[in-house]
Design a protein around this motif. Structure first.
Motif, PDB file in Angstrom:
ATOM      1  N   ASN A  13      15.598 -41.642  13.862  1.00 42.11           N
ATOM      2  CA  ASN A  13      16.012 -42.379  12.674  1.00 42.11           C
ATOM      3  C   ASN A  13      16.125 -41.366  11.533  1.00 42.11           C
ATOM      4  O   ASN A  13      15.108 -40.762  11.184  1.00 42.11           O
ATOM      5  CB  ASN A  13      14.965 -43.447  12.320  1.00 42.11           C
ATOM      6  CG  ASN A  13      15.340 -44.234  11.079  1.00 42.11           C
ATOM      7  OD1 ASN A  13      16.421 -44.087  10.532  1.00 42.11           O
ATOM      8  ND2 ASN A  13      14.423 -45.076  10.617  1.00 42.11           N
ATOM      9  N   SER A  26       6.862 -52.752  16.642  1.00 38.37           N
ATOM     10  CA  SER A  26       7.825 -53.484  15.809  1.00 38.37           C
ATOM     11  C   SER A  26       9.201 -53.617  16.449  1.00 38.37           C
ATOM     12  O   SER A  26       9.905 -54.594  16.219  1.00 38.37           O
ATOM     13  CB  SER A  26       7.998 -52.796  14.450  1.00 38.37           C
ATOM     14  OG  SER A  26       6.833 -52.910  13.691  1.00 38.37           O
ATOM     15  N   TYR A  79      11.106 -45.391  18.513  1.00 41.01           N
ATOM     16  CA  TYR A  79      12.237 -45.887  19.324  1.00 41.01           C
ATOM     17  C   TYR A  79      12.183 -45.398  20.769  1.00 41.01           C
ATOM     18  O   TYR A  79      13.118 -45.623  21.535  1.00 41.01           O
ATOM     19  CB  TYR A  79      13.568 -45.462  18.669  1.00 41.01           C
ATOM     20  CG  TYR A  79      13.663 -46.011  17.262  1.00 41.01           C
ATOM     21  CD1 TYR A  79      14.098 -47.298  17.038  1.00 41.01           C
ATOM     22  CD2 TYR A  79      13.230 -45.251  16.175  1.00 41.01           C
ATOM     23  CE1 TYR A  79      14.127 -47.833  15.762  1.00 41.01           C
ATOM     24  CE2 TYR A  79      13.251 -45.774  14.891  1.00 41.01           C
ATOM     25  CZ  TYR A  79      13.699 -47.067  14.698  1.00 41.01           C
ATOM     26  OH  TYR A  79      13.706 -47.592  13.432  1.00 41.01           O
ATOM     27  N   LEU A  96       1.879 -54.096  14.057  1.00 39.56           N
ATOM     28  CA  LEU A  96       0.959 -53.439  14.990  1.00 39.56           C
ATOM     29  C   LEU A  96       1.532 -52.096  15.419  1.00 39.56           C
ATOM     30  O   LEU A  96       2.714 -51.994  15.754  1.00 39.56           O
ATOM     31  CB  LEU A  96       0.820 -54.336  16.226  1.00 39.56           C
ATOM     32  CG  LEU A  96      -0.534 -54.458  16.874  1.00 39.56           C
ATOM     33  CD1 LEU A  96      -1.578 -54.942  15.894  1.00 39.56           C
ATOM     34  CD2 LEU A  96      -0.455 -55.413  18.064  1.00 39.56           C
TER      35      LEU A  96
HETATM   36  C1  LIG Z   1      11.046 -43.747  12.609  1.00 44.23           C
HETATM   37  C2  LIG Z   1      10.231 -44.916  12.183  1.00 44.23           C
HETATM   38  N1  LIG Z   1       8.911 -44.802  12.124  1.00 44.23           N
HETATM   39  C3  LIG Z   1       8.136 -45.820  11.743  1.00 44.23           C
HETATM   40  C4  LIG Z   1       8.670 -47.033  11.373  1.00 44.23           C
HETATM   41  C5  LIG Z   1       7.755 -48.119  10.881  1.00 44.23           C
HETATM   42  O1  LIG Z   1       7.337 -48.929  11.865  1.00 44.23           O
HETATM   43  P1  LIG Z   1       6.253 -50.051  11.611  1.00 44.23           P
HETATM   44  O2  LIG Z   1       6.991 -51.339  11.507  1.00 44.23           O
HETATM   45  O3  LIG Z   1       5.383 -49.996  12.808  1.00 44.23           O
HETATM   46  O4  LIG Z   1       5.475 -49.709  10.387  1.00 44.23           O
HETATM   47  C6  LIG Z   1      10.044 -47.209  11.413  1.00 44.23           C
HETATM   48  C7  LIG Z   1      10.624 -48.499  11.009  1.00 44.23           C
HETATM   49  O5  LIG Z   1      11.754 -48.618  10.646  1.00 44.23           O
HETATM   50  C8  LIG Z   1      10.847 -46.119  11.824  1.00 44.23           C
HETATM   51  O6  LIG Z   1      12.180 -46.208  11.846  1.00 44.23           O
END
Ligand SMILES: Cc1ncc(COP(=O)(O)O)c(C=O)c1O
Length: 398
Positions: free
Chosen positions: A185, A244, A216, A253
């Protein structure tokens, strides 16, 4: 007598580390999602069709009827024993290494693992290396601790580890290196196995900690997974994961697997953050794993997202001018466009006016780069609208 300070006085009272807009970026994306009728490639949200509504309601009824208290009670800070065991088993099944009891903790989303790591490691001015571009939430977390952020670029094989090595050799001394090796991401690329091996070698040699974000990782579309950094080097890696994208974000979580001495510090940091992750979500997750529901949900989610990815890539191929490039993700939610025009924020505003939501690439750099990039997320957009949305975008970039 009640005294209300003038508005300017509030600014003076806020902590210095919160000035300069640490949190605005994500709020802007959420704002874009709220425009009614928008074809949105903006937020990295899961598709609600993947949410396990019926099973969640059945399980809640079961917990209530059986008289179980743990789902409704406070939990130990590290996590409930059953959910920790189910999670460790899942990590073992997917990464071929089982974290020991003192290496694993359950967090309130993986964003909390970032916060706990910042709290545990970072003093103002400490150096954190990130790949550029990177996850906005991580930039915000590190900025929140007044860290100095150094950017090392990535390409189609992920973080440019040879460039990192040059920087380290020339004297850059990070405490932490943050990377998203799988289906990154925002760039949608994955780090090659050779680079993974070289990276953990550098961490050992130069004495920094790798924060591996595997948000991911499990959403791969058929090419198989590469070894996680944590499985290659559990002595120098904090791995943070989340449920998530594979379960549902409403439970907030996640987890962190790290060397035992680090893990105990993260648990201490959590004690005065939220004390424990919600027990109800932990118990849901445990039962989902044990009954095989999670694997079923994951298979359906991967098929859905793969289909959306294919449609979006085909639409880009059909409509974009020849000088526009984009990445081909092997999984996850994102593709990263490189354009000839260098004003992505203006393009994003034009796109919203034309009914399409995108995120300008500059949000994913700490230093204003990314003006010729756009992140497209295919996870939430209705697949019947992908063609129309990309066609509209193509007219704006031509
Ligand atoms: C790369 C990355 N890390 C962490 C998260 C956050 O995840 P969480 O919902 O577990 O806080 C996201 C959410 O978009 C993400 O894209």
């Amino acid at each position: 007598m009640a005294v209300t300070p003038a508005p300017r006085a509030w600014e003076e009272l806020f902590a210095a580390r919160t000035r300069g807009g640490v949190g605005e970026g994500i709020a802007e994306i959420l704002g874009l999602l709220e425009v009614p009728g928008l074809i949105s490639f903006a937020g990295g949200f899961p598709d609600p069709r993947t949410f396990p509504r019926e099973r969640a309601s059945q399980l809640l009824a079961e917990f209530a009827a059986s008289g179980e208290a743990s789902a409704f009670q406070y939990a130990p800070t590290r996590g409930l024993a059953g959910p920790l065991d189910a999670l460790a088993g899942r990590i073992e099944a997917t990464q071929e290494r089982r974290p020991a009891d003192d290496e694993l903790m359950i967090t309130s989303g993986s964003i909390e693992a970032l916060e706990l790591t910042g709290k545990t490691f970072l003093d103002a001015g400490d150096v954190v290396v990130v790949e550029g571009p990177t996850y906005l939430g991580a930039l915000m977390a590190f900025r929140g601790f007044a860290a100095e952020i150094a950017v090392v670029p990535l390409d189609d094989d992920g973080l440019q580890v040879d460039e990192l090595e040059r920087r380290l050799a020339s004297g850059v001394r990070p405490k932490l290196l943050y990377t998203i090796p799988d289906h990154q991401n925002p760039a949608g690329v994955s780090m090659s196995t050779e680079r993974r091996e070289a990276l953990v070698g550098l961490a050992r040699h130069y004495g920094f900690v790798i924060f591996e974000d595997v948000a991911y990782r499990e959403l791969e579309f058929g090419d198989g997974s590469l070894p996680s950094l944590w499985s290659l080097a559990p002595d120098v890696v904090i791995q943070a994961g989340t449920t998530s994208k594979t379960f549902f974000p409403g439970v907030r979580l996640g987890w962190a697997a790290s060397p035992a001495p680090i893990s105990s510090r993260l648990v201490s940091a959590k004690q005065n953050t939220d004390q424990c992750a919600g027990a109800l979500g932990q118990r849901f997750f445990e039962e989902y794993v044990r009954r095989g529901y999670l694997d079923e949900q994951l298979a359906a989610s991967k098929a859905l997202y793969r289909d959306k990815r294919d449609r979006m890539l085909a639409a880009l191929e059909r409509t974009m001018p020849p000088d526009v490039r984009w990445t081909t993700p092997r999984g996850g939610f994102f593709s990263w466009l490189t354009l000839q025009r260098g004003d992505a924020p203006a393009l994003a505003a034009e796109a919203v006016a034309a009914g399409v939501g995108i995120v300008p690439g500059s949000l994913f750099y700490p230093d204003g780069r990314g003006g010729d990039n756009v992140r497209l997320s295919f996870s939430l957009v209705d697949e019947t609208q992908i063609d129309a949305g990309i066609a509209t975008l193509a007219t704006l970039v031509s």
